[in-house]
Design a protein around this motif. Structure first.
Motif, PDB file in Angstrom:
ATOM      1  N   SER A 117       0.696  -1.538  -0.136  1.00  0.00           N
ATOM      2  CA  SER A 117       0.205   0.569  -0.202  1.00  0.00           C
ATOM      3  C   SER A 117       0.881   0.877   0.754  1.00  0.00           C
ATOM      4  O   SER A 117       0.354   2.117   0.257  1.00  0.00           O
ATOM      5  CB  SER A 117      -1.217   0.010   0.936  1.00  0.00           C
ATOM      6  OG  SER A 117      -0.185  -0.393   2.418  1.00  0.00           O
ATOM      7  N   ASP A 118       2.243   1.014   0.001  1.00  0.00           N
ATOM      8  CA  ASP A 118       3.537   2.404  -0.157  1.00  0.00           C
ATOM      9  C   ASP A 118       3.145   3.046  -1.454  1.00  0.00           C
ATOM     10  O   ASP A 118       3.832   4.001  -1.302  1.00  0.00           O
ATOM     11  CB  ASP A 118       4.736   1.401  -0.006  1.00  0.00           C
ATOM     12  CG  ASP A 118       4.571   1.350   1.457  1.00  0.00           C
ATOM     13  OD1 ASP A 118       3.464   1.822   1.940  1.00  0.00           O
ATOM     14  OD2 ASP A 118       5.515   0.032   1.872  1.00  0.00           O
ATOM     15  N   TYR A 119       2.290   2.997  -2.462  1.00  0.00           N
ATOM     16  CA  TYR A 119       2.726   3.542  -3.844  1.00  0.00           C
ATOM     17  C   TYR A 119       0.674   3.452  -4.311  1.00  0.00           C
ATOM     18  O   TYR A 119      -0.080   2.619  -4.016  1.00  0.00           O
ATOM     19  CB  TYR A 119       3.376   2.532  -4.614  1.00  0.00           C
ATOM     20  CG  TYR A 119       4.058   2.913  -4.439  1.00  0.00           C
ATOM     21  CD1 TYR A 119       5.629   3.189  -5.384  1.00  0.00           C
ATOM     22  CD2 TYR A 119       5.484   2.790  -3.520  1.00  0.00           C
ATOM     23  CE1 TYR A 119       6.659   3.995  -5.439  1.00  0.00           C
ATOM     24  CE2 TYR A 119       6.902   2.879  -3.832  1.00  0.00           C
ATOM     25  CZ  TYR A 119       7.852   3.527  -3.857  1.00  0.00           C
ATOM     26  OH  TYR A 119       8.588   4.436  -4.131  1.00  0.00           O
ATOM     27  N   GLY A 120       0.736   5.054  -4.697  1.00  0.00           N
ATOM     28  CA  GLY A 120      -1.012   5.162  -5.120  1.00  0.00           C
ATOM     29  C   GLY A 120      -1.229   4.502  -6.685  1.00  0.00           C
ATOM     30  O   GLY A 120      -2.661   4.787  -6.955  1.00  0.00           O
ATOM     31  N   ALA A 121      -0.004   4.491  -7.032  1.00  0.00           N
ATOM     32  CA  ALA A 121      -0.539   5.084  -8.674  1.00  0.00           C
ATOM     33  C   ALA A 121       1.364   4.905  -9.814  1.00  0.00           C
ATOM     34  O   ALA A 121       1.526   4.883  -9.710  1.00  0.00           O
ATOM     35  CB  ALA A 121      -1.014   5.847  -9.839  1.00  0.00           C
ATOM     36  N   ILE A 122       0.233   3.763 -10.607  1.00  0.00           N
ATOM     37  CA  ILE A 122       1.641   3.310 -12.295  1.00  0.00           C
ATOM     38  C   ILE A 122       0.374   4.265 -12.922  1.00  0.00           C
ATOM     39  O   ILE A 122      -0.301   3.476 -13.542  1.00  0.00           O
ATOM     40  CB  ILE A 122       1.639   1.898 -12.315  1.00  0.00           C
ATOM     41  CG1 ILE A 122       2.324   1.695 -10.118  1.00  0.00           C
ATOM     42  CG2 ILE A 122       2.748   1.515 -12.924  1.00  0.00           C
ATOM     43  CD1 ILE A 122       1.900  -0.235 -10.402  1.00  0.00           C
ATOM     44  N   SER A 123       1.454   4.432 -13.400  1.00  0.00           N
ATOM     45  CA  SER A 123       1.490   5.775 -14.361  1.00  0.00           C
ATOM     46  C   SER A 123       1.325   5.408 -15.789  1.00  0.00           C
ATOM     47  O   SER A 123       0.457   5.550 -16.793  1.00  0.00           O
ATOM     48  CB  SER A 123       1.689   7.391 -14.339  1.00  0.00           C
ATOM     49  OG  SER A 123       2.488   7.312 -14.914  1.00  0.00           O
ATOM     50  N   SER A 124       2.181   4.516 -16.132  1.00  0.00           N
ATOM     51  CA  SER A 124       2.499   4.017 -17.911  1.00  0.00           C
ATOM     52  C   SER A 124       3.335   2.464 -17.123  1.00  0.00           C
ATOM     53  O   SER A 124       4.534   2.507 -15.863  1.00  0.00           O
ATOM     54  CB  SER A 124       3.527   5.478 -18.368  1.00  0.00           C
ATOM     55  OG  SER A 124       3.854   5.087 -19.929  1.00  0.00           O
ATOM     56  N   ILE A 125       4.117   1.693 -18.208  1.00  0.00           N
ATOM     57  CA  ILE A 125       4.740   0.586 -18.246  1.00  0.00           C
ATOM     58  C   ILE A 125       5.241  -0.142 -19.507  1.00  0.00           C
ATOM     59  O   ILE A 125       3.915   0.473 -20.507  1.00  0.00           O
ATOM     60  CB  ILE A 125       4.047  -0.645 -16.816  1.00  0.00           C
ATOM     61  CG1 ILE A 125       5.220  -0.757 -16.698  1.00  0.00           C
ATOM     62  CG2 ILE A 125       2.472  -0.854 -18.091  1.00  0.00           C
ATOM     63  CD1 ILE A 125       4.589  -2.301 -15.695  1.00  0.00           C
ATOM     64  N   SER A 126       5.950  -0.702 -19.286  1.00  0.00           N
ATOM     65  CA  SER A 126       7.054  -0.598 -21.064  1.00  0.00           C
ATOM     66  C   SER A 126       7.878  -0.891 -20.483  1.00  0.00           C
ATOM     67  O   SER A 126       7.860  -1.579 -19.638  1.00  0.00           O
ATOM     68  CB  SER A 126       6.992   1.223 -21.839  1.00  0.00           C
ATOM     69  OG  SER A 126       7.819   0.642 -22.738  1.00  0.00           O
ATOM     70  N   ILE A 127       7.945  -2.686 -21.509  1.00  0.00           N
ATOM     71  CA  ILE A 127       8.929  -3.910 -21.323  1.00  0.00           C
ATOM     72  C   ILE A 127       9.814  -3.978 -22.428  1.00  0.00           C
ATOM     73  O   ILE A 127       9.214  -4.033 -24.483  1.00  0.00           O
ATOM     74  CB  ILE A 127       8.029  -5.087 -20.944  1.00  0.00           C
ATOM     75  CG1 ILE A 127       8.723  -6.210 -21.060  1.00  0.00           C
ATOM     76  CG2 ILE A 127       6.612  -5.043 -22.046  1.00  0.00           C
ATOM     77  CD1 ILE A 127       8.235  -7.078 -20.251  1.00  0.00           C
ATOM     78  N   ILE A 138      10.196  -0.744 -17.598  1.00  0.00           N
ATOM     79  CA  ILE A 138      10.276   0.557 -17.119  1.00  0.00           C
ATOM     80  C   ILE A 138       8.488   0.788 -17.137  1.00  0.00           C
ATOM     81  O   ILE A 138       8.198   1.154 -17.569  1.00  0.00           O
ATOM     82  CB  ILE A 138      11.270   1.508 -17.704  1.00  0.00           C
ATOM     83  CG1 ILE A 138      12.789   0.747 -17.792  1.00  0.00           C
ATOM     84  CG2 ILE A 138      10.871   2.710 -17.179  1.00  0.00           C
ATOM     85  CD1 ILE A 138      13.591   1.640 -19.228  1.00  0.00           C
ATOM     86  N   ALA A 139       8.358   1.939 -15.746  1.00  0.00           N
ATOM     87  CA  ALA A 139       7.637   2.500 -14.872  1.00  0.00           C
ATOM     88  C   ALA A 139       7.196   3.022 -14.332  1.00  0.00           C
ATOM     89  O   ALA A 139       8.391   3.728 -13.683  1.00  0.00           O
ATOM     90  CB  ALA A 139       6.989   0.959 -14.161  1.00  0.00           C
ATOM     91  N   GLY A 140       6.130   4.170 -15.083  1.00  0.00           N
ATOM     92  CA  GLY A 140       6.236   5.509 -13.726  1.00  0.00           C
ATOM     93  C   GLY A 140       5.229   5.641 -12.047  1.00  0.00           C
ATOM     94  O   GLY A 140       4.118   4.748 -12.877  1.00  0.00           O
ATOM     95  N   ILE A 141       5.549   5.666 -11.017  1.00  0.00           N
ATOM     96  CA  ILE A 141       5.434   5.093 -10.019  1.00  0.00           C
ATOM     97  C   ILE A 141       4.784   5.993  -8.964  1.00  0.00           C
ATOM     98  O   ILE A 141       6.299   6.787  -8.961  1.00  0.00           O
ATOM     99  CB  ILE A 141       5.717   4.198  -9.165  1.00  0.00           C
ATOM    100  CG1 ILE A 141       5.506   2.639 -10.594  1.00  0.00           C
ATOM    101  CG2 ILE A 141       5.080   3.457  -8.073  1.00  0.00           C
ATOM    102  CD1 ILE A 141       6.630   1.224 -10.116  1.00  0.00           C
ATOM    103  N   MET A 142       4.096   6.526  -8.726  1.00  0.00           N
ATOM    104  CA  MET A 142       3.795   7.500  -7.342  1.00  0.00           C
ATOM    105  C   MET A 142       3.747   7.489  -6.526  1.00  0.00           C
ATOM    106  O   MET A 142       2.585   6.262  -6.137  1.00  0.00           O
ATOM    107  CB  MET A 142       2.567   8.745  -8.333  1.00  0.00           C
ATOM    108  CG  MET A 142       2.148   9.557  -7.122  1.00  0.00           C
ATOM    109  SD  MET A 142       0.903  10.551  -7.376  1.00  0.00           S
ATOM    110  CE  MET A 142      -0.854   9.121  -7.101  1.00  0.00           C
ATOM    111  N   PRO A 143       4.614   7.391  -5.471  1.00  0.00           N
ATOM    112  CA  PRO A 143       4.121   7.065  -4.033  1.00  0.00           C
ATOM    113  C   PRO A 143       3.512   7.320  -3.678  1.00  0.00           C
ATOM    114  O   PRO A 143       2.424   8.616  -3.539  1.00  0.00           O
ATOM    115  CB  PRO A 143       5.823   7.400  -3.360  1.00  0.00           C
ATOM    116  CG  PRO A 143       6.797   7.759  -4.885  1.00  0.00           C
ATOM    117  CD  PRO A 143       6.319   8.207  -5.645  1.00  0.00           C
TER     118      PRO A 143
END
Length: 195
Positions: A117-127, A138-143
Protein backbone atom coordinates in the motif's frame (compact mmCIF):
# COMPACT_ATOMS: atom_id res chain seq x y z
CA UNK A 1 -10.17 -1.26 -28.78
CA UNK A 2 -10.29 0.09 -32.31
CA UNK A 3 -7.88 -1.75 -34.62
CA UNK A 4 -6.48 0.40 -37.42
CA UNK A 5 -4.06 -1.01 -39.99
CA UNK A 6 -1.99 0.87 -42.53
CA UNK A 7 -1.35 -0.49 -46.00
CA UNK A 8 -0.62 2.51 -48.22
CA UNK A 9 -2.39 4.32 -49.64
CA UNK A 10 -5.40 3.61 -47.37
CA UNK A 11 -6.31 2.79 -43.75
CA UNK A 12 -8.79 0.18 -42.59
CA UNK A 13 -10.44 -0.07 -39.20
CA UNK A 14 -11.97 -3.00 -37.36
CA UNK A 15 -13.44 -3.71 -33.94
CA UNK A 16 -13.21 -7.07 -32.10
CA UNK A 17 -16.77 -7.88 -31.05
CA UNK A 18 -15.62 -10.24 -28.28
CA UNK A 19 -15.23 -7.16 -26.05
CA UNK A 20 -18.27 -6.17 -24.01
CA UNK A 21 -16.82 -2.68 -23.56
CA UNK A 22 -13.80 -0.89 -24.88
CA UNK A 23 -10.46 -1.08 -23.16
CA UNK A 24 -7.78 1.50 -22.44
CA UNK A 25 -4.16 1.82 -23.59
CA UNK A 26 -3.92 -1.22 -25.86
CA UNK A 27 -0.60 -2.77 -26.85
CA UNK A 28 0.04 -5.19 -29.70
CA UNK A 29 2.68 -7.55 -31.12
CA UNK A 30 2.75 -9.47 -34.39
CA UNK A 31 4.14 -13.00 -34.55
CA UNK A 32 6.07 -14.58 -37.43
CA UNK A 33 2.88 -16.32 -38.64
CA UNK A 34 1.25 -12.91 -39.14
CA UNK A 35 -1.15 -13.31 -36.22
CA UNK A 36 -1.75 -10.12 -34.26
CA UNK A 37 -1.91 -10.34 -30.45
CA UNK A 38 -3.52 -7.35 -28.74
CA UNK A 39 -3.72 -6.68 -25.01
CA UNK A 40 -5.93 -4.15 -23.26
CA UNK A 41 -8.01 -3.74 -20.17
CA UNK A 42 -11.68 -4.10 -20.91
CA UNK A 43 -14.81 -5.95 -19.88
CA UNK A 44 -15.28 -9.61 -20.72
CA UNK A 45 -17.82 -11.91 -19.03
CA UNK A 46 -18.96 -8.95 -16.93
CA UNK A 47 -15.54 -8.38 -15.34
CA UNK A 48 -13.01 -5.66 -16.04
CA UNK A 49 -9.75 -7.45 -16.76
CA UNK A 50 -6.65 -7.63 -18.86
CA UNK A 51 -7.79 -9.18 -22.13
CA UNK A 52 -5.82 -11.09 -24.77
CA UNK A 53 -7.20 -10.62 -28.29
CA UNK A 54 -5.88 -12.69 -31.20
CA UNK A 55 -6.45 -11.86 -34.87
CA UNK A 56 -5.70 -14.97 -36.96
CA UNK A 57 -6.25 -13.31 -40.31
CA UNK A 58 -9.97 -13.95 -40.46
CA UNK A 59 -11.49 -13.54 -36.99
CA UNK A 60 -10.87 -12.37 -33.43
CA UNK A 61 -10.83 -14.38 -30.23
CA UNK A 62 -10.75 -12.86 -26.75
CA UNK A 63 -9.59 -14.33 -23.45
CA UNK A 64 -9.71 -12.60 -20.06
CA UNK A 65 -6.34 -13.06 -18.34
CA UNK A 66 -6.19 -11.04 -15.13
CA UNK A 67 -8.64 -8.99 -13.10
CA UNK A 68 -8.03 -5.30 -12.40
CA UNK A 69 -5.07 -4.86 -14.74
CA UNK A 70 -4.97 -1.32 -16.10
CA UNK A 71 -1.53 -0.55 -17.56
CA UNK A 72 0.07 -3.03 -19.95
CA UNK A 73 2.82 -3.38 -22.54
CA UNK A 74 4.06 -6.33 -24.60
CA UNK A 75 7.07 -7.56 -26.53
CA UNK A 76 7.93 -10.77 -28.40
CA UNK A 77 11.12 -12.78 -28.80
CA UNK A 78 12.56 -14.56 -31.84
CA UNK A 79 10.76 -17.79 -30.85
CA UNK A 80 7.37 -16.01 -30.81
CA UNK A 81 7.07 -16.11 -27.02
CA UNK A 82 5.08 -13.10 -25.84
CA UNK A 83 5.93 -11.16 -22.68
CA UNK A 84 3.43 -8.75 -21.19
CA UNK A 85 4.09 -6.41 -18.27
CA UNK A 86 0.99 -5.19 -16.48
CA UNK A 87 -0.17 -3.62 -13.25
CA UNK A 88 -2.60 -5.21 -10.81
CA UNK A 89 -4.03 -3.22 -7.93
CA UNK A 90 -5.38 -6.30 -6.13
CA UNK A 91 -8.84 -4.89 -5.70
CA UNK A 92 -7.57 -1.40 -4.89
CA UNK A 93 -5.48 -2.43 -1.86
CA UNK A 94 -2.01 -2.34 -3.41
CA UNK A 95 0.03 -1.88 -6.57
CA UNK A 96 1.75 -4.88 -8.15
CA UNK A 97 3.82 -5.17 -11.34
CA UNK A 98 3.55 -8.58 -12.97
CA UNK A 99 4.83 -10.31 -16.11
CA UNK A 100 2.86 -12.82 -18.13
CA UNK A 101 4.72 -15.17 -20.50
CA UNK A 102 2.84 -16.85 -23.36
CA UNK A 103 4.52 -19.77 -25.17
CA UNK A 104 1.85 -20.06 -27.84
CA UNK A 105 -0.54 -22.22 -25.85
CA UNK A 106 -0.23 -21.50 -22.11
CA UNK A 107 0.50 -18.56 -19.81
CA UNK A 108 2.83 -18.39 -16.83
CA UNK A 109 3.12 -15.41 -14.48
CA UNK A 110 5.74 -13.77 -12.29
CA UNK A 111 5.46 -10.97 -9.73
CA UNK A 112 8.11 -8.36 -10.49
CA UNK A 113 7.35 -5.97 -7.62
CA UNK A 114 4.66 -5.82 -4.96
CA UNK A 115 4.54 -2.29 -3.56
CA UNK A 116 1.90 -3.13 -0.98
CA UNK A 117 0.00 0.00 0.00
CA UNK A 118 3.06 2.28 -0.22
CA UNK A 119 2.38 3.45 -3.78
CA UNK A 120 -0.72 5.13 -5.08
CA UNK A 121 -0.55 4.88 -8.87
CA UNK A 122 1.39 3.40 -11.75
CA UNK A 123 0.98 5.80 -14.64
CA UNK A 124 2.79 4.06 -17.47
CA UNK A 125 4.67 0.82 -18.13
CA UNK A 126 6.83 -0.50 -20.95
CA UNK A 127 8.72 -3.77 -21.57
CA UNK A 128 11.52 -4.83 -23.94
CA UNK A 129 14.05 -7.64 -24.42
CA UNK A 130 17.77 -6.95 -24.72
CA UNK A 131 20.12 -8.77 -27.10
CA UNK A 132 20.90 -11.35 -24.40
CA UNK A 133 17.23 -12.25 -24.01
CA UNK A 134 16.74 -10.54 -20.64
CA UNK A 135 13.60 -8.56 -19.88
CA UNK A 136 13.56 -4.88 -18.94
CA UNK A 137 10.53 -3.09 -17.55
CA UNK A 138 10.30 0.66 -16.98
CA UNK A 139 7.37 2.19 -15.11
CA UNK A 140 6.29 5.58 -13.78
CA UNK A 141 5.12 5.16 -10.19
CA UNK A 142 3.72 7.66 -7.67
CA UNK A 143 4.47 7.03 -3.96
CA UNK A 144 1.48 7.45 -1.62
CA UNK A 145 3.14 10.07 0.59
CA UNK A 146 4.78 12.06 -2.20
CA UNK A 147 3.81 15.51 -3.42
CA UNK A 148 0.65 14.94 -5.47
CA UNK A 149 1.49 13.73 -9.00
CA UNK A 150 5.24 13.42 -8.33
CA UNK A 151 6.46 10.18 -9.86
CA UNK A 152 9.56 8.03 -9.75
CA UNK A 153 10.66 6.17 -12.87
CA UNK A 154 11.71 2.61 -12.01
CA UNK A 155 13.71 0.10 -14.02
CA UNK A 156 13.37 -3.65 -13.44
CA UNK A 157 15.38 -6.43 -15.07
CA UNK A 158 15.81 -10.17 -14.62
CA UNK A 159 19.35 -10.16 -16.07
CA UNK A 160 20.81 -11.53 -12.82
CA UNK A 161 18.33 -14.40 -12.62
CA UNK A 162 15.93 -12.57 -10.31
CA UNK A 163 14.14 -9.24 -10.61
CA UNK A 164 16.30 -6.25 -9.68
CA UNK A 165 15.07 -2.68 -9.14
CA UNK A 166 16.60 0.76 -9.62
CA UNK A 167 15.17 4.27 -9.65
CA UNK A 168 16.20 6.07 -12.83
CA UNK A 169 14.54 9.43 -12.11
CA UNK A 170 12.88 10.53 -8.88
CA UNK A 171 10.27 13.09 -7.89
CA UNK A 172 9.34 14.40 -11.33
CA UNK A 173 5.96 16.04 -11.80
CA UNK A 174 3.32 14.34 -13.92
CA UNK A 175 5.52 11.66 -15.47
CA UNK A 176 2.51 10.06 -17.10
CA UNK A 177 3.92 8.84 -20.42
CA UNK A 178 7.11 6.92 -21.17
CA UNK A 179 8.60 4.43 -23.59
CA UNK A 180 12.03 2.98 -24.27
CA UNK A 181 14.10 1.15 -26.84
CA UNK A 182 17.06 -1.21 -26.36
CA UNK A 183 19.97 -1.09 -28.79
CA UNK A 184 21.78 -4.33 -27.95
CA UNK A 185 22.03 -3.81 -24.19
CA UNK A 186 21.88 0.02 -24.18
CA UNK A 187 18.56 1.45 -23.02
CA UNK A 188 17.21 4.66 -24.57
CA UNK A 189 14.36 6.10 -22.48
CA UNK A 190 11.92 8.82 -23.50
CA UNK A 191 9.49 10.26 -20.97
CA UNK A 192 7.23 13.25 -20.60
CA UNK A 193 6.82 15.33 -17.49
CA UNK A 194 5.59 18.77 -16.48
CA UNK A 195 7.96 21.37 -15.07
Amino acid sequence: VDITCAEPPSWTSDYPTCFESTGNKPTAVALSNGYLHIFSDGTTSGNRRLTHIIWDGSSYSCTGLADLAYECAACVDSSDNIYIAYTDNDGGAQQIIKVGIYNGSTWSYETVKDFGSDYGAISSISIELDSNGYLHIIAGIMPVNSTPFDYNIYHYTNSSGSWQEEIIVSAIHYSAVLDFYIDGTTIHLAYWHRE
